[in-house]
Each structure stands twice: as structure tokens, then as C-alpha cells.
Design a protein around this motif. Structure first.
Motif, PDB file in Angstrom:
ATOM      1  N   GLN A   6       7.165   0.967   2.253  1.00 36.97           N
ATOM      2  CA  GLN A   6       7.800   1.977   1.404  1.00 36.97           C
ATOM      3  C   GLN A   6       6.834   3.143   1.169  1.00 36.97           C
ATOM      4  O   GLN A   6       5.660   3.074   1.506  1.00 36.97           O
ATOM      5  CB  GLN A   6       8.145   1.376   0.050  1.00 36.97           C
ATOM      6  CG  GLN A   6       9.054   0.182   0.098  1.00 36.97           C
ATOM      7  CD  GLN A   6       9.473  -0.203  -1.310  1.00 36.97           C
ATOM      8  OE1 GLN A   6      10.533   0.179  -1.758  1.00 36.97           O
ATOM      9  NE2 GLN A   6       8.627  -0.948  -1.993  1.00 36.97           N
ATOM     10  N   CYS A  30       4.831   3.632  -3.791  1.00 38.07           N
ATOM     11  CA  CYS A  30       4.764   2.432  -4.632  1.00 38.07           C
ATOM     12  C   CYS A  30       3.817   2.683  -5.808  1.00 38.07           C
ATOM     13  O   CYS A  30       2.890   3.491  -5.707  1.00 38.07           O
ATOM     14  CB  CYS A  30       4.219   1.246  -3.833  1.00 38.07           C
ATOM     15  SG  CYS A  30       5.375   0.638  -2.602  1.00 38.07           S
ATOM     16  N   HIS A  80       4.667  -2.975  -5.913  1.00 35.12           N
ATOM     17  CA  HIS A  80       5.471  -2.426  -4.813  1.00 35.12           C
ATOM     18  C   HIS A  80       6.826  -1.919  -5.276  1.00 35.12           C
ATOM     19  O   HIS A  80       7.751  -1.808  -4.485  1.00 35.12           O
ATOM     20  CB  HIS A  80       5.608  -3.457  -3.683  1.00 35.12           C
ATOM     21  CG  HIS A  80       4.291  -3.730  -3.028  1.00 35.12           C
ATOM     22  ND1 HIS A  80       3.660  -2.794  -2.232  1.00 35.12           N
ATOM     23  CD2 HIS A  80       3.462  -4.789  -3.109  1.00 35.12           C
ATOM     24  CE1 HIS A  80       2.493  -3.293  -1.842  1.00 35.12           C
ATOM     25  NE2 HIS A  80       2.343  -4.487  -2.358  1.00 35.12           N
ATOM     26  N   CYS A 133       3.319  -1.835   2.525  1.00 28.65           N
ATOM     27  CA  CYS A 133       4.530  -2.667   2.498  1.00 28.65           C
ATOM     28  C   CYS A 133       5.682  -2.009   3.248  1.00 28.65           C
ATOM     29  O   CYS A 133       6.735  -2.619   3.443  1.00 28.65           O
ATOM     30  CB  CYS A 133       4.956  -2.952   1.060  1.00 28.65           C
ATOM     31  SG  CYS A 133       5.718  -1.552   0.217  1.00 28.65           S
ATOM     32  N   CYS A 146       2.831   3.269   1.796  1.00 25.92           N
ATOM     33  CA  CYS A 146       2.191   2.012   1.379  1.00 25.92           C
ATOM     34  C   CYS A 146       2.212   1.031   2.554  1.00 25.92           C
ATOM     35  O   CYS A 146       3.051   1.137   3.461  1.00 25.92           O
ATOM     36  CB  CYS A 146       2.959   1.437   0.189  1.00 25.92           C
ATOM     37  SG  CYS A 146       2.285  -0.113  -0.449  1.00 25.92           S
TER      38      CYS A 146
END
Ligand code: ZN
Length: 336
Positions: free
Chosen positions: A197, A200, A182, A195, A193
Motif C-alpha cells: 500500500q 501506511c 499498515h 506491504c 510501504c
């Protein structure tokens, strides 16, 4: 009498036998199955069992099922001296607490104490995240044997990493070390992504990264062999082996980003070895390794690049790998 020590002739043989008699249990807890193995110090698997994880089952019931199997082995093999457990997610290893295993639905679960409450005898229980287990199993039984400085990259659905420096596993302040998948290398234009962001590392080099890249560019390659309704890692790899342009584009990006990742790891940790583990590594190694090495070389100082090799992981039984946690922690406690 032996000339080198005080043993009578023939006693060395029995000493080796006693060493081989040292046993551990390894347990790999995955999202769908739990693999148990009784393993001796040489890495020989003496017994193994696989149970379904049943991740929708309440944690307490899963603990009872695990303990029942462990108790069966403890009764059958009295020489077992410890248990090593690999879990997918961050672990407070000092407390033996699983902090967050998303695929199992476990948050802040005191797995070690809960198991010990059910076991028929008290013995050391060590819990680690499965990526660190991957490296420790390579360190004891695989490609990192006899290495003092090594990096392990687990490339599967996502991407994680682990590091041994000076024979010691690197640990972070909040048990989140080497979450390298990540790190955002293209935070503005990269693909989204899970997550939160963009761009990544694992959006280029992981199963979900390959699929995401092929999906994003599918319309640009109308002649591709990859079916639009079945864009899978398997289909991409198969198409790449037939020189499909979209698949080659996707695999080349993966190789390039993996090369950059290997360069960062080399420049930061100065290892002798980078082991590529995880299912996808085995699927794409021959397709990426040349480009990965070339890209890595561009971003490393020669003294660092020349010292490191990249190897595909030894194909190790995950439960056998977890059993090595017992030897690793015994060794670490002697070092500290
Ligand atoms: Zn991410």
C-alpha cells in the motif's frame, strides 16, 4: 493466632516467601538474539542468558538449542511452573504455533509441541507475539500495572499495537489484531510501504518511516545536517535536536500521525492509558509528545481525551516481560 485468619503468628511471612518462590522462565526470541530469564512472581530476575538466534540455522536445530537452555534452568530451579515465549510475528496461541516470523524464517512451526518433546518435564508453555508480550509486561511490571483498559503501541523499525480491555488481551479472528501500522492514511499520495500500500501509518511513524520521509525530501533542504549517504533514524533524531529543518519536518509529521493514531485508539477502545513502547519511542518521545497530544485532542471527544494519558514504556527486560505470560494466562483461565 492471627486475628484475621486461622494462621499461626509468623505464618504470613512464610506465605509471602512461598509466593516469591513461584518461578517462571521468560524467553524473547529476536532476529539476532534469544534472551532467557528465570523470574519470580515479583518480577525479580534470578538468572539470565543470551544466545545468538542464528536465523539461518534450520528451525529444528534452533529448537534443540532453546530446549537445552530451558532444561538447564528446569534442573537448577525445580519450582519453575511455566514458560512464556515472545516471538516476532502472528501466533496461533491456542495451538502454540508460530504462523509467520519473517525475520526468523519460521512459517507454521509448532514451537510449543516441538519444545515439549525435548523438555525434561512437562509444564505449561505459552507463546505470544512480541507486541502483546510488551503490553503484558507493562501490565504486570510497568506503566499499565493496575490498569484495566490500556493500549500499547510498539514503535520501532515498524509499528504494531496491542490492547487490554477489561483486563483481557484483545485477540483477532486470524491472530492479526492491531496491525495498525499498515492502516493507509494517505493511500493515493503517500510513500510506498513494503506491504504494497501507500501512505501506511508506519511510513510516517516508525524507523523506516522517518528514513523514507527524510530521503524523499532531502533535495528540498540543501542545508540539512543529515548526510545524504547516511540517512538513518539516529542521524534524523540528532539533527532534530539541532533544529535542522528537514529533521524537524520529518519529526513533526511523525508526531502528527502518532497523534491521529492515539486519537483513533482512544475513540475505539476508550482506554485510561496509551503506552508508547519500542526503541524509537524512547528516542523521540520528548521531540513529539507535545504535538502528538495537541493533534490527538483535535480528533477526540473530550470525555475520551480527558480519561486517557500517554506514557513512555517502562524499560523492561524483554525476557522478563515474556515470563509474565505465565501469570497472565493463569489469571485469564481463572476469569473465563
Ligand atoms: Zn504498509
Amino acid at each position: 493466632m492471627c486475628l484475621l485468619c486461622t494462621m499461626a503468628a509468623g505464618e504470613h511471612g512464610s506465605l509471602r516467601k512461598n509466593m516469591a518462590d513461584r518461578l517462571t522462565i521468560g524467553l524473547d526470541i529476536g532476529a539476532t538474539k534469544m534472551a532467557f530469564a528465570v523470574v519470580d512472581v515479583a518480577g525479580t530476575v534470578l538468572d539470565e542468558t543470551v544466545l545468538p538466534t542464528l536465523s539461518t540455522q534450520p528451525y529444528a536445530q534452533t529448537v534443540e538449542r532453546i530446549a537445552a537452555q530451558l532444561n538447564t534452568y528446569l534442573a537448577e530451579y525445580p519450582l519453575i511452573e511455566g514458560i512464556g515465549i515472545g516471538v516476532p510475528g502472528p501466533i496461533n496461541r491456542e495451538a502454540g504455533v508460530v504462523l509467520n516470523a519473517v525475520n526468523l524464517g519460521w512459517q507454521n512451526c509448532p514451537l510449543r509441541d516441538d519444545l515439549l518433546a525435548h523438555l525434561t518435564r512437562t509444564l505449561p508453555v505459552y507463546i505470544e507475539n512480541d507486541v502483546n508480550v510488551g503490553l503484558i509486561s507493562e501490565y504486570f511490571y510497568g506503566k499499565a500495572k493496575d490498569m484495566t483498559h490500556c493500549v500499547y503501541l510498539a514503535i520501532g523499525t515498524g509499528l504494531g499495537g496491542a490492547v487490554i480491555i477489561n483486563d483481557q488481551l484483545m485477540r483477532g479472528a486470524t491472530y492479526m489484531e492491531m496491525e495498525i501500522g499498515h492502516y493507509a492514511i494517505d493511500p493515493v499520495n503517500g510513500r510506498q510501504c513494503t506491504c504494497g500500500q501507500r501512505g501506511c501509518v508506519e511510513m510516517s511513524i516508525s524507523g523506516k518511516g522517518l528514513v523514507s520521509n527524510a530521503t524523499a525530501h532531502h533535495a528540498d533542504y540543501p542545508d540539512t545536517l543529515i548526510p545524504v549517504d547516511d540517512i538513518t533514524t539516529y542521524a534524523i533524531i540528532e539533527a532534530a535536536r539541532h533544529d535542522d529543518e528537514l529533521a524537524t519536518f520529518v519529526i513533526d509529521e511523525a508526531a502528527e500521525v502518532l497523534g491521529q493514531l492515539c486519537a483513533w485508539c482512544t475513540m475505539i477502545f476508550n482506554p485510561n492509558l496509551i503506552v508508547l513502547g519500542g526503541g524509537l519511542s524512547h528516542g523521540i518521545y520528548d521531540l513529539v509528545i507535545e504535538k502528538t497530544r495537541a493533534e490527538m485532542r483535535k480528533h477526540c471527544l473530550p470525555q475520551s481525551y480527558d480519561a486517557v494519558s500517554i506514557e513512555l514504556s517502562h524499560s523492561i527486560n524483554a525476557a522478563m516481560g515474556a515470563s509474565a505470560l505465565v501469570w497472565y494466562f493463569q489469571k485469564e483461565s481463572q476469569l473465563s
